[in-house]
Design a protein around this motif. Structure first.
Motif, PDB file in Angstrom:
ATOM      1  N   PHE A   1      45.337  32.918  37.020  1.00 36.68           N
ATOM      2  CA  PHE A   1      46.075  33.353  38.202  1.00 36.68           C
ATOM      3  C   PHE A   1      46.825  32.167  38.804  1.00 36.68           C
ATOM      4  CE2 PHE A   1      42.907  36.673  37.682  1.00 36.68           C
ATOM      5  CZ  PHE A   1      43.648  37.825  37.931  1.00 36.68           C
ATOM      6  N   ASN A   2      47.414  32.378  39.972  1.00 34.01           N
ATOM      7  CA  ASN A   2      48.265  31.341  40.573  1.00 34.01           C
ATOM      8  C   ASN A   2      47.500  30.114  41.034  1.00 34.01           C
ATOM      9  OD1 ASN A   2      50.540  32.852  40.114  1.00 34.01           O
ATOM     10  ND2 ASN A   2      50.602  33.744  42.155  1.00 34.01           N
ATOM     11  N   ASP A   3      46.167  30.188  41.066  1.00 37.69           N
ATOM     12  CA  ASP A   3      45.400  28.987  41.405  1.00 37.69           C
ATOM     13  C   ASP A   3      45.204  28.082  40.188  1.00 37.69           C
ATOM     14  OD1 ASP A   3      43.618  30.457  39.896  1.00 37.69           O
ATOM     15  OD2 ASP A   3      42.096  30.625  41.463  1.00 37.69           O
ATOM     16  N   PHE A   4      45.715  28.552  39.026  1.00 40.45           N
ATOM     17  CA  PHE A   4      45.699  27.803  37.757  1.00 40.45           C
ATOM     18  C   PHE A   4      44.281  27.593  37.203  1.00 40.45           C
ATOM     19  CE2 PHE A   4      49.556  26.246  39.986  1.00 40.45           C
ATOM     20  CZ  PHE A   4      50.470  26.877  39.174  1.00 40.45           C
ATOM     21  N   LYS A   5      43.315  28.310  37.757  1.00 45.38           N
ATOM     22  CA  LYS A   5      41.957  28.235  37.221  1.00 45.38           C
ATOM     23  C   LYS A   5      41.777  29.308  36.152  1.00 45.38           C
ATOM     24  CE  LYS A   5      39.922  26.393  41.470  1.00 45.38           C
ATOM     25  NZ  LYS A   5      38.913  26.620  42.551  1.00 45.38           N
ATOM     26  N   ARG A   6      41.062  28.960  35.104  1.00 49.93           N
ATOM     27  CA  ARG A   6      40.883  29.853  33.959  1.00 49.93           C
ATOM     28  C   ARG A   6      39.706  30.796  34.201  1.00 49.93           C
ATOM     29  NH1 ARG A   6      40.920  27.452  27.903  1.00 49.93           N
ATOM     30  NH2 ARG A   6      42.823  26.582  28.821  1.00 49.93           N
ATOM     31  N   THR A   7      39.980  32.093  34.104  1.00 46.00           N
ATOM     32  CA  THR A   7      38.938  33.120  34.191  1.00 46.00           C
ATOM     33  C   THR A   7      38.736  33.683  32.794  1.00 46.00           C
ATOM     34  OG1 THR A   7      39.583  33.692  36.449  1.00 46.00           O
ATOM     35  CG2 THR A   7      38.240  35.292  35.254  1.00 46.00           C
ATOM     36  N   THR A   8      37.551  33.523  32.242  1.00 49.13           N
ATOM     37  CA  THR A   8      37.288  33.962  30.868  1.00 49.13           C
ATOM     38  C   THR A   8      36.455  35.238  30.863  1.00 49.13           C
ATOM     39  OG1 THR A   8      35.302  32.570  30.749  1.00 49.13           O
ATOM     40  CG2 THR A   8      37.379  31.606  29.992  1.00 49.13           C
ATOM     41  N   GLY A   9      36.533  35.941  29.725  1.00 50.45           N
ATOM     42  CA  GLY A   9      35.735  37.158  29.552  1.00 50.45           C
ATOM     43  C   GLY A   9      36.012  38.205  30.606  1.00 50.45           C
TER      44      GLY A   9
ATOM     45  N   ILE B   1      38.183  42.773  39.117  1.00 47.79           N
ATOM     46  CA  ILE B   1      37.915  42.193  37.800  1.00 47.79           C
ATOM     47  C   ILE B   1      36.645  41.357  37.857  1.00 47.79           C
ATOM     48  CG2 ILE B   1      38.801  40.571  36.070  1.00 47.79           C
ATOM     49  CD1 ILE B   1      41.630  41.342  37.107  1.00 47.79           C
ATOM     50  N   ALA B   2      35.836  41.487  36.835  1.00 45.92           N
ATOM     51  CA  ALA B   2      34.662  40.621  36.682  1.00 45.92           C
ATOM     52  C   ALA B   2      34.931  39.648  35.549  1.00 45.92           C
ATOM     53  CB  ALA B   2      33.421  41.461  36.371  1.00 45.92           C
ATOM     54  N   GLY B   3      34.539  38.399  35.737  1.00 46.50           N
ATOM     55  CA  GLY B   3      34.742  37.384  34.708  1.00 46.50           C
ATOM     56  C   GLY B   3      33.927  36.146  35.027  1.00 46.50           C
TER      57      GLY B   3
ATOM     58  N   GLY C   1      34.020  28.905  34.273  1.00 44.90           N
ATOM     59  CA  GLY C   1      32.979  28.069  33.692  1.00 44.90           C
ATOM     60  C   GLY C   1      31.777  28.948  33.379  1.00 44.90           C
ATOM     61  N   ALA C   2      30.614  28.598  33.898  1.00 45.60           N
ATOM     62  CA  ALA C   2      29.426  29.420  33.681  1.00 45.60           C
ATOM     63  C   ALA C   2      29.153  30.349  34.860  1.00 45.60           C
ATOM     64  CB  ALA C   2      28.213  28.520  33.455  1.00 45.60           C
TER      65      ALA C   2
END
Length: 293
Positions: A118-126, A141-143, A146-147
Motif C-alpha cells: 500500500f501507500n505506506d510502502f510496507k509489504r503485506t504478505t499472504g 484484508i487479513a495478512g 513480517g511475522a
C-alpha cells in the motif's frame, strides 16, 4: 438550461454541499457547469485559472459574473462554482472506477490476494479477503507484516494500486492486469472466456480480452462495438458449419455460447438500418411504412 447563471450570493458552498457524495443529484444549473468543467479536464487543463478561463469561454460567462465576490474569494463566486463542479466530476469518475473495479474483481471472503504494497510502502504478505462490506466497494484484508498478523480496510481501487505497487517493487510476479484477467475468467466461466479470447485474438478492434469479459458478464447491457464483434464471430462460426468445419473439440459449446450472448444483448441487425437497439425496431419499421392513401 443553456445559459450560465451564478449560484445564489453567499450560497455556493451550500448548493454544492453534497458534491462528493454518490447520492449527489446536480441541478440543471450545476449540470451545465459540470459538463463544461469536464470538457476542460478532458482537454488536459489542470490549474484552476486555466479551467476557469475554459469554462467561462465555453459557457459565455460575462465579465460582471466573473467579478462577483472576487474581493473576498480568489476567483470570486464563479471560481468557487467551477471548483466545486470540477470536484464533483472527479468524484463521479472515482466512484465509477470503484464500481468497475469491484465488478471486475468480484471478490469473495476467503479469496487469496497475495503480496500487497500500500501507500505506506510496507509489504503485506499472504493477504486474504476477510470480509466484503455491504457496498461491495470496500474490503477488510487479513495478512502479515513480517511475522505479525494484521487487518486492513481499503476500497477496491486502493487494493488494485497495492497489487500494482507490489509488482513494480518485485514483490509479486503478476501485474494487476494479470490478476484482474484471472478474476474475470473465473467469474465468466470457461465458455464465455473462450468466446472473449476469440474476440480479442481475431476481431478487428482495439478491445482486449478483459474488456470483452466485462461486457459479456452483463450481456443485456452490452455496448454496440462488442455486439458487432460478437456478430462477426457468430457469422464466421456459421460459415464454418456450412463448410463442415465444425468438428473441432469445443466448437459446439462456443457456437451455442455466442448465440446465447447475441440473443441476450440489447442489439439486433436490422435489414435497413444495420445495428440498432431491439427496442427501437418497431418504431423504425413504423416510420418506414408507407403512408396510408
Amino acid at each position: 438550461m443553456t445559459r450560465y447563471e451564478l449560484p445564489p450570493a453567499g450560497g455556493c458552498h451550500e448548493e454544492w454541499r453534497m458534491h462528493q457524495s454518490p447520492a449527489f443529484e446536480p441541478t440543471a444549473r450545476q449540470q451545465l457547469v459540470m459538463a463544461a468543467a469536464e470538457r476542460a479536464i478532458n482537454a488536459g487543463l489542470f490549474y484552476n485559472t486555466a479551467v476557469d478561463d475554459a469554462v467561462a469561454a465555453n459557457l459565455g460567462v460575462t465579465a460582471e459574473q466573473r467579478a462577483r465576490n472576487t474581493q473576498k474569494v480568489q476567483g470570486g463566486d464563479f471560481g468557487s462554482d467551477v471548483y466545486y463542479a470540477r470536484r464533483a466530476v472527479e468524484a463521479i469518475r472515482a466512484h465509477r472506477k470503484l464500481v468497475e473495479t469491484a465488478a471486475a474483481l468480484s471478490l469473495n471472503a476467503g479469496d487469496k490476494l497475495g503480496t500487497l504494497v500500500f501507500n505506506d510502502f510496507k509489504r503485506t504478505t499472504g493477504a486474504v479477503v476477510h470480509t466484503i462490506e455491504e457496498d461491495g466497494l470496500h474490503v477488510v484484508i487479513a495478512g502479515k507484516r513480517g511475522a505479525k498478523p494484521i487487518g486492513l480496510r481499503c476500497n477496491v481501487t486502493s487494493l488494485a494500486n497495492a497489487i500494482r505497487n507490489a509488482h513494480e517493487r518485485g514483490a509479486r510476479s503478476d501485474t494487476y492486469e494479470d490478476f484482474k484477467l484471472a478474476r474475470l475468467r473465473l467469474g465468466a466461466g470457461p465458455l464465455t472466456t473462450q468466446v472473449a479470447e476469440r474476440l480479442a485474438l481475431f476481431g478487428a478492434h482495439e478491445l482486449g480480452e478483459a474488456e470483452f469479459l466485462v461486457a459479456l458478464a452483463r450481456p443485456e447491457q452490452m455496448p454496440q462495438p462488442v455486439y458487432l464483434a460478437l456478430q462477426a464471430l457468430g457469422e464466421s462460426l456459421e460459415m464454418a458449419v456450412a463448410k463442415g468445419e465444425d468438428c473441432l473439440p469445443g466448437f459446439d459449446g462456443v457456437h451455442s455460447e455466442v448465440a446465447r450472448l447475441l440473443e441476450t444483448s440489447p442489439w439486433t441487425m436490422h435489414p435497413d438500418h444495420g445495428c440498432v437497439l431491439s427496442a427501437d425496431v418497431e418504431e423504425l419499421d413504423r416510420e418506414a411504412a408507407p403512408a396510408p392513401h
